[in-house]
Design an enzyme around this catalytic site. Structure first.
Site, PDB file in Angstrom:
ATOM      1  N   CYS A   1      36.803  -2.471 -36.962  1.00 29.10           N
ATOM      2  CA  CYS A   1      38.162  -2.577 -36.092  1.00 29.10           C
ATOM      3  C   CYS A   1      37.846  -3.865 -35.730  1.00 29.10           C
ATOM      4  O   CYS A   1      36.615  -4.110 -35.612  1.00 29.10           O
ATOM      5  CB  CYS A   1      38.406  -1.526 -35.346  1.00 29.10           C
ATOM      6  SG  CYS A   1      38.511   0.129 -36.581  1.00 29.10           S
TER       7      CYS A   1
ATOM      8  N   HIS B   1      42.474  -2.773 -31.117  1.00 28.28           N
ATOM      9  CA  HIS B   1      41.764  -2.244 -29.779  1.00 28.28           C
ATOM     10  C   HIS B   1      40.907  -2.729 -29.218  1.00 28.28           C
ATOM     11  O   HIS B   1      40.629  -3.512 -29.140  1.00 28.28           O
ATOM     12  CB  HIS B   1      41.636  -0.639 -30.977  1.00 28.28           C
ATOM     13  CG  HIS B   1      40.518  -0.436 -31.163  1.00 28.28           C
ATOM     14  ND1 HIS B   1      38.819  -0.245 -30.017  1.00 28.28           N
ATOM     15  CD2 HIS B   1      39.782  -0.031 -32.225  1.00 28.28           C
ATOM     16  CE1 HIS B   1      37.632  -0.843 -30.893  1.00 28.28           C
ATOM     17  NE2 HIS B   1      38.466  -0.140 -32.281  1.00 28.28           N
TER      18      HIS B   1
END
Length: 265
Positions: A241, A225
């Site tokens: 992440c 992301h």
């Protein structure tokens, strides 16, 4: 005989005059010169209301121009933005003047700048993976999008902080522009224990920590992301992440599709 009478009368008159002058001297007391502090006990004993002290006003001293960097004693009065800092270098250490603006903030003063090595670029990359595969090198903080001819498009990334590292192979199962963010219960509890209270849900937008784009990896909680904190690229800062600058994640998002193989090592 007449001369003696005249001399006697003149002497008597002189004595009377001197006595009168003496009485006059003590009828009106001279002013008392005292300091400006009229409340001192010794002043109050000089005769009460009959004493009329003559106080000479004290002229204020002219303040000289001071360079705060040369005269620490006057620096705070001249410039309220300057504070004195004592460096513990001995019993008689000289005060050091330090402007308040010099105090360093908790985060870098210039945000948004990234080390040039983490900007997108085409590099030589030898691999057995097929073109279109994403390979993430967490140790060196790089994401490679494999291309034909032994080349790859390389992006700088932020990865999991110590204790949140992971490795494996997954596929992109979902893509989303300006994704919403729902922190998992484990993250909510972990941050609450530190005194940080996260929202249970956050709509997508520039303030959202997932940034402009998100690509979800299989059934895991991990994503590739964007981020609204680009100065963190190149560091181990996330809960697992993989994050890119917003402009870079948009570029990558447009180049890959659902089903793309992702290898994290």
């Amino acid at each position: 005989m007449m001369k003696q009478c005249i001399l006697f009368a003149a002497g008597a008159l002189s004595l009377l005059a001197s006595g009168a002058f003496a009485d006059d001297r003590y009828q009106s007391r001279p002013p008392v010169i005292v300091s400006p502090d009229l409340t001192a006990p010794w002043v109050m004993q000089l005769g009460g209301a009959t004493v009329q002290p003559a106080v000479y006003p004290v002229r204020p001293m002219a303040r000289r121009a001071v360079n705060p960097m040369n005269d620490p004693a006057d620096s705070q009065a001249v410039n309220p933005q300057v504070r004195r800092v004592i460096q513990p270098r001995g019993l008689f250490a000289r005060p050091v003047v330090q402007p308040a603006a010099v105090v360093r903030p908790q985060y870098p003063a210039i945000r948004g700048q990234v080390d040039p090595q983490f900007l997108p670029q085409i590099v030589d990359y030898q691999t057995r993976e097929r073109p279109g595969t994403i390979v993430i090198d967490t140790n060196n903080r790089f994401l490679f999008l494999v291309m034909d001819g032994g080349k790859a498009r390389r992006y700088g990334v932020g990865v999991g902080k110590p204790g949140f590292e992971w490795a494996g192979a997954h596929t992109i199962t979902r893509k989303q522009e300006w994704p919403e963010w729902t922190p998992p219960s484990e993250m909510l509890a972990r941050e609450a224990a530190k005194g940080h209270y996260l929202p249970a849900h956050m709509e997508g937008g520039e303030a959202n920590p997932l940034g402009a784009r998100a690509m979800y990896l299989g059934s895991t909680l991990y994503r590739i992301h964007g981020t609204n904190a680009p100065w963190t690229i190149g560091n181990a800062v996330s809960s697992g992440c993989i994050r890119l600058r917003n402009e870079d994640v948009i570029d990558l998002y447009d180049r890959v599709k659902v089903g793309t193989r992702v290898i994290v090592m």
